[in-house]
Design a protein around this motif. Structure first.
Motif, PDB file in Angstrom:
ATOM      1  N   THR A  29       0.837  -1.190   0.000  1.00 48.61           N
ATOM      2  CA  THR A  29       0.000   0.000   0.000  1.00 48.61           C
ATOM      3  C   THR A  29       0.874   1.242   0.000  1.00 48.61           C
ATOM      4  OG1 THR A  29      -0.099  -0.025   2.415  1.00 48.61           O
ATOM      5  CG2 THR A  29      -1.843  -1.183   1.231  1.00 48.61           C
ATOM      6  N   PRO A  30       0.374   2.357  -0.566  1.00 44.48           N
ATOM      7  CA  PRO A  30       1.167   3.592  -0.560  1.00 44.48           C
ATOM      8  C   PRO A  30       1.606   3.954   0.857  1.00 44.48           C
ATOM      9  CG  PRO A  30      -0.741   3.831  -1.972  1.00 44.48           C
ATOM     10  CD  PRO A  30      -0.909   2.523  -1.235  1.00 44.48           C
ATOM     11  N   THR A  31       2.848   4.324   1.005  1.00 39.17           N
ATOM     12  CA  THR A  31       3.405   4.609   2.315  1.00 39.17           C
ATOM     13  C   THR A  31       2.977   5.983   2.808  1.00 39.17           C
ATOM     14  OG1 THR A  31       5.342   3.311   1.680  1.00 39.17           O
ATOM     15  CG2 THR A  31       5.553   4.700   3.626  1.00 39.17           C
ATOM     16  N   LYS A  32       2.612   6.055   4.073  1.00 39.03           N
ATOM     17  CA  LYS A  32       2.248   7.336   4.669  1.00 39.03           C
ATOM     18  C   LYS A  32       3.487   8.216   4.739  1.00 39.03           C
ATOM     19  CE  LYS A  32       0.179   9.392   8.811  1.00 39.03           C
ATOM     20  NZ  LYS A  32      -0.393   9.114  10.143  1.00 39.03           N
ATOM     21  N   ARG A  33       3.359   9.444   4.274  1.00 40.32           N
ATOM     22  CA  ARG A  33       4.484  10.372   4.263  1.00 40.32           C
ATOM     23  C   ARG A  33       4.709  10.936   5.653  1.00 40.32           C
ATOM     24  NH1 ARG A  33       6.458   8.440  -0.333  1.00 40.32           N
ATOM     25  NH2 ARG A  33       5.029   8.697  -2.074  1.00 40.32           N
ATOM     26  N   GLY A  34       5.974  11.046   6.048  1.00 39.83           N
ATOM     27  CA  GLY A  34       6.319  11.573   7.351  1.00 39.83           C
ATOM     28  C   GLY A  34       7.033  12.904   7.238  1.00 39.83           C
ATOM     29  N   SER A  35       7.146  13.590   8.358  1.00 40.89           N
ATOM     30  CA  SER A  35       7.883  14.844   8.435  1.00 40.89           C
ATOM     31  C   SER A  35       8.226  15.083   9.892  1.00 40.89           C
ATOM     32  CB  SER A  35       7.062  16.015   7.875  1.00 40.89           C
ATOM     33  OG  SER A  35       5.870  16.192   8.643  1.00 40.89           O
ATOM     34  N   ARG A  69      11.467   2.083   5.856  1.00 40.39           N
ATOM     35  CA  ARG A  69      11.019   2.663   4.601  1.00 40.39           C
ATOM     36  C   ARG A  69      10.023   1.740   3.928  1.00 40.39           C
ATOM     37  NH1 ARG A  69      12.301   7.477   5.659  1.00 40.39           N
ATOM     38  NH2 ARG A  69      11.639   7.938   3.534  1.00 40.39           N
ATOM     39  N   GLY A  70       9.219   2.302   3.027  1.00 35.08           N
ATOM     40  CA  GLY A  70       8.286   1.512   2.243  1.00 35.08           C
ATOM     41  C   GLY A  70       8.734   1.415   0.797  1.00 35.08           C
ATOM     42  N   CYS A  71       8.016   0.631   0.002  1.00 34.52           N
ATOM     43  CA  CYS A  71       8.420   0.347  -1.376  1.00 34.52           C
ATOM     44  C   CYS A  71       8.374   1.560  -2.294  1.00 34.52           C
ATOM     45  CB  CYS A  71       7.531  -0.749  -1.946  1.00 34.52           C
ATOM     46  SG  CYS A  71       7.703  -2.347  -1.119  1.00 34.52           S
ATOM     47  N   ASP A  72       7.637   2.582  -1.912  1.00 32.53           N
ATOM     48  CA  ASP A  72       7.557   3.790  -2.745  1.00 32.53           C
ATOM     49  C   ASP A  72       7.977   5.019  -1.948  1.00 32.53           C
ATOM     50  OD1 ASP A  72       5.474   3.874  -0.979  1.00 32.53           O
ATOM     51  OD2 ASP A  72       3.916   4.310  -2.470  1.00 32.53           O
ATOM     52  N   ASN A  73       8.844   4.794  -0.956  1.00 28.44           N
ATOM     53  CA  ASN A  73       9.128   5.843   0.020  1.00 28.44           C
ATOM     54  C   ASN A  73      10.625   5.972   0.274  1.00 28.44           C
ATOM     55  OD1 ASN A  73       8.418   7.838   1.883  1.00 28.44           O
ATOM     56  ND2 ASN A  73       8.379   6.395   3.578  1.00 28.44           N
ATOM     57  N   ALA A 124      20.648  21.045  13.355  1.00 30.94           N
ATOM     58  CA  ALA A 124      19.187  20.996  13.422  1.00 30.94           C
ATOM     59  C   ALA A 124      18.606  21.133  12.027  1.00 30.94           C
ATOM     60  CB  ALA A 124      18.671  22.116  14.327  1.00 30.94           C
ATOM     61  N   ALA A 125      17.664  20.248  11.700  1.00 25.81           N
ATOM     62  CA  ALA A 125      17.068  20.240  10.370  1.00 25.81           C
ATOM     63  C   ALA A 125      15.628  19.744  10.460  1.00 25.81           C
ATOM     64  CB  ALA A 125      17.868  19.336   9.431  1.00 25.81           C
ATOM     65  N   THR A 126      14.904  19.938   9.386  1.00 28.58           N
ATOM     66  CA  THR A 126      13.587  19.332   9.241  1.00 28.58           C
ATOM     67  C   THR A 126      13.614  18.417   8.028  1.00 28.58           C
ATOM     68  OG1 THR A 126      12.763  21.167   7.885  1.00 28.58           O
ATOM     69  CG2 THR A 126      12.404  21.305  10.272  1.00 28.58           C
ATOM     70  N   TYR A 127      12.697  17.447   8.022  1.00 27.96           N
ATOM     71  CA  TYR A 127      12.622  16.551   6.870  1.00 27.96           C
ATOM     72  C   TYR A 127      11.166  16.328   6.494  1.00 27.96           C
ATOM     73  CZ  TYR A 127      10.592  12.473   9.163  1.00 27.96           C
ATOM     74  OH  TYR A 127       9.723  11.629   9.792  1.00 27.96           O
ATOM     75  N   GLU A 128      10.950  15.939   5.267  1.00 30.00           N
ATOM     76  CA  GLU A 128       9.652  15.467   4.818  1.00 30.00           C
ATOM     77  C   GLU A 128       9.855  14.393   3.768  1.00 30.00           C
ATOM     78  OE1 GLU A 128       7.301  18.258   2.563  1.00 30.00           O
ATOM     79  OE2 GLU A 128       9.069  19.474   2.070  1.00 30.00           O
ATOM     80  N   ASP A 129       9.075  13.336   3.863  1.00 29.43           N
ATOM     81  CA  ASP A 129       9.066  12.335   2.811  1.00 29.43           C
ATOM     82  C   ASP A 129       8.353  12.923   1.603  1.00 29.43           C
ATOM     83  OD1 ASP A 129      10.253  10.555   4.565  1.00 29.43           O
ATOM     84  OD2 ASP A 129       8.354   9.644   5.166  1.00 29.43           O
ATOM     85  N   VAL A 130       8.919  12.753   0.434  1.00 28.28           N
ATOM     86  CA  VAL A 130       8.335  13.310  -0.778  1.00 28.28           C
ATOM     87  C   VAL A 130       8.195  12.213  -1.829  1.00 28.28           C
ATOM     88  CG1 VAL A 130       9.150  15.647  -0.349  1.00 28.28           C
ATOM     89  CG2 VAL A 130      10.609  14.054  -1.620  1.00 28.28           C
ATOM     90  N   ALA A 131       7.429  12.495  -2.878  1.00 26.80           N
ATOM     91  CA  ALA A 131       7.188  11.521  -3.939  1.00 26.80           C
ATOM     92  C   ALA A 131       8.492  11.130  -4.612  1.00 26.80           C
ATOM     93  CB  ALA A 131       6.217  12.104  -4.963  1.00 26.80           C
ATOM     94  N   MET A 132       8.557   9.904  -5.106  1.00 25.24           N
ATOM     95  CA  MET A 132       9.771   9.424  -5.752  1.00 25.24           C
ATOM     96  C   MET A 132      10.142  10.264  -6.965  1.00 25.24           C
ATOM     97  SD  MET A 132      11.298   7.100  -4.072  1.00 25.24           S
ATOM     98  CE  MET A 132      12.486   6.766  -5.372  1.00 25.24           C
ATOM     99  N   SER A 133       9.189  10.918  -7.582  1.00 24.87           N
ATOM    100  CA  SER A 133       9.503  11.782  -8.719  1.00 24.87           C
ATOM    101  C   SER A 133      10.456  12.904  -8.331  1.00 24.87           C
ATOM    102  CB  SER A 133       8.215  12.364  -9.310  1.00 24.87           C
ATOM    103  OG  SER A 133       7.503  13.106  -8.327  1.00 24.87           O
ATOM    104  N   GLU A 134      10.451  13.293  -7.053  1.00 23.93           N
ATOM    105  CA  GLU A 134      11.346  14.346  -6.578  1.00 23.93           C
ATOM    106  C   GLU A 134      12.818  13.889  -6.571  1.00 23.93           C
ATOM    107  OE1 GLU A 134      10.385  17.547  -5.619  1.00 23.93           O
ATOM    108  OE2 GLU A 134       8.481  16.932  -6.509  1.00 23.93           O
ATOM    109  N   CYS A 135      13.039  12.583  -6.609  1.00 22.26           N
ATOM    110  CA  CYS A 135      14.406  12.049  -6.612  1.00 22.26           C
ATOM    111  C   CYS A 135      14.818  11.542  -7.984  1.00 22.26           C
ATOM    112  CB  CYS A 135      14.515  10.909  -5.597  1.00 22.26           C
ATOM    113  SG  CYS A 135      14.718  11.451  -3.876  1.00 22.26           S
ATOM    114  N   ALA A 136      14.028  11.823  -9.015  1.00 19.64           N
ATOM    115  CA  ALA A 136      14.320  11.287 -10.345  1.00 19.64           C
ATOM    116  C   ALA A 136      15.702  11.696 -10.838  1.00 19.64           C
ATOM    117  CB  ALA A 136      13.247  11.727 -11.336  1.00 19.64           C
ATOM    118  N   ASP A 137      16.120  12.915 -10.517  1.00 20.69           N
ATOM    119  CA  ASP A 137      17.419  13.380 -11.013  1.00 20.69           C
ATOM    120  C   ASP A 137      18.591  12.730 -10.287  1.00 20.69           C
ATOM    121  OD1 ASP A 137      16.851  14.726  -8.633  1.00 20.69           O
ATOM    122  OD2 ASP A 137      18.009  16.489  -9.221  1.00 20.69           O
ATOM    123  N   LEU A 138      18.323  11.969  -9.226  1.00 24.28           N
ATOM    124  CA  LEU A 138      19.385  11.267  -8.510  1.00 24.28           C
ATOM    125  C   LEU A 138      19.631   9.876  -9.069  1.00 24.28           C
ATOM    126  CD1 LEU A 138      18.470  12.223  -4.818  1.00 24.28           C
ATOM    127  CD2 LEU A 138      19.915  13.456  -6.459  1.00 24.28           C
TER     128      LEU A 138
END
Length: 226
Positions: A29-35, A69-73, A124-138
């Motif tokens: 199932t789609p993984t719940k995004r965290g932050s 982590r999840g399969c799409d996360n 100190a930092a903040t994070y958010e899980d984002v869609a895999m499309s955001e990592c396409a350039d990696l």
């Protein structure tokens, strides 16, 4: 890393293993995004507990985190000091939120660790899980896929094939280790749950065509990943 005969046999056996690494969830199932808020620390040696090949991604943008982590996360955005980096979360840490030294250095100084290396600890930092499309350039493989070592990543791949994103965006290569120093740079396909490649799976001839380089902490010098 040098591989003994025993480690080769152990790794080849992992092709049919069913136990997942502790940093991974097999839910389809789609993984719940965290932050949230975290302290990020620098990490200067590439590895991937999921079996992602360093020669097929930008190793200067990797997260080494304790969370499952999840399969799409596998994609996270980390922000600090008014700057942000997008990272592939593909390795597991014992508790720290490590990120690639170059990414950490950019958050601290605004410059690459190659150009203006600095030293330090957690920031100190903040994070958010984002869609895999955001990592396409990696993803630097020619087909734009998330590339895995066929001999050592079937735990991850088998568990994720029912996930829609993963099933369309993974690739298997007959490269033995995630630092890409052994094996053959050739695509494999699955026959059932078994990778089939042009050469024997899991053998370890030296591979020199796909070097992976680390950026050393705190000097900013390049060194070959092994």
């Amino acid at each position: 890393m040098l591989f003994s005969t025993l480690s080769l046999l152990t790794s080849a056996a992992a092709v049919s293993a069913t136990v997942l690494p502790s940093s991974f969830s097999s839910s389809s199932t789609p993984t719940k995004r965290g932050s949230g808020s975290i302290s990020v620390t620098p990490h200067d040696r590439y590895s991937s507990s999921l079996g992602v090949l360093g020669c097929k991604i930008n190793t200067n943008r990797v997260a080494y985190w304790p969370e499952t982590r999840g399969c799409d996360n596998f994609c996270v955005r980390v922000s600090a000091n008014g700057r942000s980096v997008t990272l592939l979360a593909i390795d597991h840490s014992g508790g720290a939120h490590d990120i690639s030294y170059d990414a950490w250095n950019y958050l601290v100084t605004g410059s690459s660790a190659r150009d203006s290396p600095t030293a330090g600890g957690g920031i100190a930092a903040t994070y958010e899980d984002v869609a895999m499309s955001e990592c396409a350039d990696l993803l630097t493989a020619t087909d734009g896929k998330l590339a895995f070592a066929a001999a050592n990543s079937m735990n991850t791949v088998s568990a994720c094939l029912s996930n829609a994103w993963f099933a369309q965006n993974y690739a298997l290569y007959n490269i033995f280790n995630t630092q890409c120093t052994y094996g053959y740079d050739e695509l494999c396909h699955l026959d059932g749950n078994t990778p089939v490649c042009g050469h024997q799976l899991g053998v370890t001839p030296a591979l020199t065509s796909d070097p992976v380089y680390n950026i050393d902490y705190p000097t900013g010098a390049l060194s070959l990943a092994v």
